[in-house]
Design a protein around this motif. Structure first.
Motif, PDB file in Angstrom:
ATOM      1  N   LEU A  80      37.331 -26.723  77.706  1.00 47.70           N
ATOM      2  CA  LEU A  80      36.031 -27.323  78.005  1.00 47.70           C
ATOM      3  C   LEU A  80      35.073 -26.247  78.482  1.00 47.70           C
ATOM      4  CD1 LEU A  80      37.139 -30.524  79.915  1.00 47.70           C
ATOM      5  CD2 LEU A  80      35.865 -30.468  77.784  1.00 47.70           C
ATOM      6  N   ALA A  81      35.601 -25.392  79.357  1.00 45.54           N
ATOM      7  CA  ALA A  81      34.755 -24.322  79.906  1.00 45.54           C
ATOM      8  C   ALA A  81      34.275 -23.413  78.789  1.00 45.54           C
ATOM      9  CB  ALA A  81      35.527 -23.537  80.948  1.00 45.54           C
ATOM     10  N   ALA A  82      35.182 -23.091  77.853  1.00 47.82           N
ATOM     11  CA  ALA A  82      34.834 -22.164  76.776  1.00 47.82           C
ATOM     12  C   ALA A  82      33.876 -22.775  75.765  1.00 47.82           C
ATOM     13  CB  ALA A  82      36.108 -21.708  76.065  1.00 47.82           C
ATOM     14  N   SER A  83      33.876 -24.139  75.684  1.00 44.61           N
ATOM     15  CA  SER A  83      33.067 -24.775  74.645  1.00 44.61           C
ATOM     16  C   SER A  83      31.560 -24.711  74.935  1.00 44.61           C
ATOM     17  CB  SER A  83      33.483 -26.235  74.450  1.00 44.61           C
ATOM     18  OG  SER A  83      33.126 -26.971  75.590  1.00 44.61           O
ATOM     19  N   GLY A  84      31.198 -24.548  76.209  1.00 41.74           N
ATOM     20  CA  GLY A  84      29.775 -24.451  76.535  1.00 41.74           C
ATOM     21  C   GLY A  84      29.293 -23.037  76.258  1.00 41.74           C
ATOM     22  N   VAL A  85      28.920 -22.781  75.023  1.00 41.04           N
ATOM     23  CA  VAL A  85      28.619 -21.409  74.614  1.00 41.04           C
ATOM     24  C   VAL A  85      27.555 -20.796  75.523  1.00 41.04           C
ATOM     25  CG1 VAL A  85      27.879 -19.951  72.716  1.00 41.04           C
ATOM     26  CG2 VAL A  85      29.206 -22.011  72.247  1.00 41.04           C
ATOM     27  N   GLN A  86      26.386 -21.495  75.577  1.00 41.89           N
ATOM     28  CA  GLN A  86      25.373 -21.000  76.492  1.00 41.89           C
ATOM     29  C   GLN A  86      25.356 -21.949  77.687  1.00 41.89           C
ATOM     30  OE1 GLN A  86      21.415 -20.849  74.964  1.00 41.89           O
ATOM     31  NE2 GLN A  86      20.706 -19.610  76.649  1.00 41.89           N
ATOM     32  N   ARG A  87      25.646 -21.413  78.883  1.00 47.82           N
ATOM     33  CA  ARG A  87      25.748 -22.272  80.037  1.00 47.82           C
ATOM     34  C   ARG A  87      24.423 -22.963  80.358  1.00 47.82           C
ATOM     35  NH1 ARG A  87      30.518 -22.654  82.578  1.00 47.82           N
ATOM     36  NH2 ARG A  87      32.068 -21.895  81.137  1.00 47.82           N
ATOM     37  N   ALA A  88      24.535 -24.301  80.553  1.00 48.85           N
ATOM     38  CA  ALA A  88      23.333 -25.090  80.763  1.00 48.85           C
ATOM     39  C   ALA A  88      22.823 -24.971  82.200  1.00 48.85           C
ATOM     40  CB  ALA A  88      23.641 -26.546  80.429  1.00 48.85           C
ATOM     41  N   GLY A  89      23.692 -24.557  83.109  1.00 47.59           N
ATOM     42  CA  GLY A  89      23.305 -24.445  84.517  1.00 47.59           C
ATOM     43  C   GLY A  89      24.551 -24.357  85.367  1.00 47.59           C
ATOM     44  N   LYS A  90      24.341 -24.228  86.692  1.00 47.54           N
ATOM     45  CA  LYS A  90      25.495 -24.125  87.598  1.00 47.54           C
ATOM     46  C   LYS A  90      25.557 -25.340  88.510  1.00 47.54           C
ATOM     47  CE  LYS A  90      25.975 -19.173  88.070  1.00 47.54           C
ATOM     48  NZ  LYS A  90      25.814 -18.020  88.942  1.00 47.54           N
ATOM     49  N   VAL A  91      26.740 -25.934  88.559  1.00 49.26           N
ATOM     50  CA  VAL A  91      26.926 -27.142  89.358  1.00 49.26           C
ATOM     51  C   VAL A  91      27.990 -26.904  90.421  1.00 49.26           C
ATOM     52  CG1 VAL A  91      27.613 -29.573  89.301  1.00 49.26           C
ATOM     53  CG2 VAL A  91      26.440 -28.588  87.337  1.00 49.26           C
ATOM     54  N   VAL A  92      27.667 -27.263  91.661  1.00 49.93           N
ATOM     55  CA  VAL A  92      28.683 -27.286  92.715  1.00 49.93           C
ATOM     56  C   VAL A  92      29.060 -28.748  92.909  1.00 49.93           C
ATOM     57  CG1 VAL A  92      29.018 -27.025  95.209  1.00 49.93           C
ATOM     58  CG2 VAL A  92      27.990 -25.172  93.898  1.00 49.93           C
ATOM     59  N   ILE A  93      30.353 -29.032  92.878  1.00 45.69           N
ATOM     60  CA  ILE A  93      30.795 -30.427  92.995  1.00 45.69           C
ATOM     61  C   ILE A  93      31.919 -30.555  94.014  1.00 45.69           C
ATOM     62  CG2 ILE A  93      32.476 -30.250  91.077  1.00 45.69           C
ATOM     63  CD1 ILE A  93      31.675 -33.151  90.323  1.00 45.69           C
ATOM     64  N   GLY A  94      31.962 -31.699  94.694  1.00 47.46           N
ATOM     65  CA  GLY A  94      33.066 -31.945  95.616  1.00 47.46           C
ATOM     66  C   GLY A  94      33.038 -33.386  96.092  1.00 47.46           C
ATOM     67  N   THR A  95      34.169 -33.813  96.646  1.00 53.75           N
ATOM     68  CA  THR A  95      34.228 -35.106  97.326  1.00 53.75           C
ATOM     69  C   THR A  95      33.894 -34.831  98.789  1.00 53.75           C
ATOM     70  OG1 THR A  95      36.008 -35.792  95.839  1.00 53.75           O
ATOM     71  CG2 THR A  95      35.687 -37.104  97.816  1.00 53.75           C
ATOM     72  N   VAL A  96      33.058 -35.673  99.357  1.00 56.72           N
ATOM     73  CA  VAL A  96      32.519 -35.375 100.688  1.00 56.72           C
ATOM     74  C   VAL A  96      33.568 -35.438 101.806  1.00 56.72           C
ATOM     75  CG1 VAL A  96      30.166 -36.068 100.101  1.00 56.72           C
ATOM     76  CG2 VAL A  96      31.764 -37.753 101.042  1.00 56.72           C
ATOM     77  N   LYS A  97      33.163 -34.933 102.948  1.00 56.89           N
ATOM     78  CA  LYS A  97      34.051 -34.829 104.112  1.00 56.89           C
ATOM     79  C   LYS A  97      34.707 -36.163 104.483  1.00 56.89           C
ATOM     80  CE  LYS A  97      34.171 -32.881 108.692  1.00 56.89           C
ATOM     81  NZ  LYS A  97      33.434 -32.246 109.761  1.00 56.89           N
ATOM     82  N   GLY A  98      35.995 -36.095 104.763  1.00 61.48           N
ATOM     83  CA  GLY A  98      36.739 -37.277 105.188  1.00 61.48           C
ATOM     84  C   GLY A  98      37.327 -38.077 104.040  1.00 61.48           C
ATOM     85  N   ASP A  99      36.996 -37.690 102.822  1.00 61.45           N
ATOM     86  CA  ASP A  99      37.393 -38.477 101.646  1.00 61.45           C
ATOM     87  C   ASP A  99      38.302 -37.657 100.729  1.00 61.45           C
ATOM     88  OD1 ASP A  99      37.419 -40.155  99.363  1.00 61.45           O
ATOM     89  OD2 ASP A  99      35.426 -40.905  99.870  1.00 61.45           O
ATOM     90  N   LEU A 100      39.489 -38.215 100.450  1.00 60.78           N
ATOM     91  CA  LEU A 100      40.469 -37.458  99.659  1.00 60.78           C
ATOM     92  C   LEU A 100      40.514 -37.884  98.202  1.00 60.78           C
ATOM     93  CD1 LEU A 100      43.374 -37.472 102.275  1.00 60.78           C
ATOM     94  CD2 LEU A 100      41.685 -35.672 101.841  1.00 60.78           C
ATOM     95  N   HIS A 101      39.726 -38.874  97.817  1.00 64.56           N
ATOM     96  CA  HIS A 101      39.747 -39.357  96.430  1.00 64.56           C
ATOM     97  C   HIS A 101      39.118 -38.299  95.516  1.00 64.56           C
ATOM     98  CE1 HIS A 101      39.977 -43.074  98.794  1.00 64.56           C
ATOM     99  NE2 HIS A 101      40.672 -43.553  97.772  1.00 64.56           N
ATOM    100  N   ASP A 102      39.876 -37.869  94.513  1.00 62.97           N
ATOM    101  CA  ASP A 102      39.292 -36.816  93.666  1.00 62.97           C
ATOM    102  C   ASP A 102      39.417 -37.081  92.171  1.00 62.97           C
ATOM    103  OD1 ASP A 102      41.968 -36.329  93.230  1.00 62.97           O
ATOM    104  OD2 ASP A 102      41.927 -34.241  93.886  1.00 62.97           O
ATOM    105  N   ILE A 103      39.948 -38.239  91.789  1.00 61.62           N
ATOM    106  CA  ILE A 103      40.174 -38.480  90.355  1.00 61.62           C
ATOM    107  C   ILE A 103      38.845 -38.600  89.613  1.00 61.62           C
ATOM    108  CG2 ILE A 103      41.196 -40.071  88.672  1.00 61.62           C
ATOM    109  CD1 ILE A 103      43.270 -40.793  90.894  1.00 61.62           C
TER     110      ILE A 103
END
Ligand code: B12
Length: 215
Positions: A80-103
């Motif tokens: 998936l990472a390799a398929s984005g030939v020209q990167r559209a932008g940079k995203v920081v992602i995470g599940t917020v504090k106190g929350d362990l759900h990550d699916i």
């Protein structure tokens, strides 16, 4: 020809051995990773959530399904990472504090990667200051926050406030999601967008880039 229904059922039944094998078969037959995710994985995890809600599934089944999903995702991620030939932008992602759900967060991250974004995944239980640090260090233009618990939704607000305090709010768009999150809540806490599924995350990210004065 590979049967993606088999992958769907393997995730639903928590069968990690089969989910990994069918994914590799699909890749061997040149099925695009994004199709594997959208046709088999997302519907399977949606069904897992539904079965849990109506008490057909309990925590052990959930964890087995999450694991089957995780092992199937592993060979897809680098592609998936390799398929984005020209990167559209940079995203920081995470599940917020106190929350362990990550699916759900992992699905959003995977689809954004598939959509050509460079994704910095901070994992789950991420403190506001970690989001700030990562967004600043990476020069991110989008921050995605996920929350699955009503009690942790407040950490989304705290994270937006921390981005504001750090002087980053004009530079980054904040996108939020997760089962208990609503569009109204997103507006109330000053987020730039809300998505109720992983594909929406990609279209919203793209719409930010098109908006006047967007990051
Ligand atoms: C799996 C699960 C777990 C697993 C998590 C495993 C993991 N690694 O993630 C385990 C067993 C660990 C767990 C633990 C707990 N859980 Co739980 N869990 C679930 C469950 C069944 C499914 C969540 C899920 O993965 N759904 C599938 C994914 C694909 O959907 P999703 O996360 O919603 O994500 C989609 C969208 O929301 C969206 N999205 C998500 N994030 C983002 C972000 C952005 C930016 C965007 C645009 C979109 C987006 O896109 C995703 C893909 O389409 C839900 C019930 C449910 N049906 O939601 C309960 C649920 C969330 N859990 C709940 C609870 C109470 C808990 C516990 C407190 C239980 C306990 N007593 O210990 C703990 C909390 C632990 C903690 N501190 O976080 C409650 C929350 C109630 C509430 N509203 O607060 C729920 C709703 C179950 C219930 N009905 O009671 N849980």
């Amino acid at each position: 020809m590979v049967d993606l229904q088999k992958l769907h059922d393997a995730i639903l039944n928590g069968d990690a051995k089969t989910s990994a094998a069918v994914t590799l078969d699909a890749l061997g037959e040149k099925v695009p990773p994004i199709e594997i995710i959208q046709k088999a994985m997302v519907p399977a995890m949606d069904e897992v959530g539904r079965r849990f809600e109506c008490q057909d599934y309990f925590v052990p089944e959930l964890l087995l399904s999450a694991r089957a999903m995780k092992v199937a995702m592993e060979p897809l991620r680098p592609l998936l990472a390799a398929s984005g030939v020209q990167r559209a932008g940079k995203v920081v992602i995470g599940t917020v504090k106190g929350d362990l759900h990550d699916i759900g967060k992992n699905l959003v991250a995977a689809l954004l990667e598939g959509g050509g974004y460079e994704v910095i995944d901070l994992g789950a239980n991420v403190a506001p200051e970690r989001f700030v640090e990562a967004a600043r260090d990476a020069g991110a233009n989008i921050v995605c926050l996920s929350a699955l618990l009503t009690v942790t939704m407040t950490a989304m607000k705290t994270t937006i406030e921390a981005l504001q305090a750090a002087g980053l709010r004009d530079r980054v768009k904040v996108l939020i999601g997760g089962a208990p999150v609503t569009r109204q809540f997103a507006q109330d806490i000053g987020a730039d967008g809300y998505g109720d599924n992983a594909s929406v995350a990609v279209s919203l990210a793209r719409s930010f880039a098109k908006a006047p004065g967007a990051a």
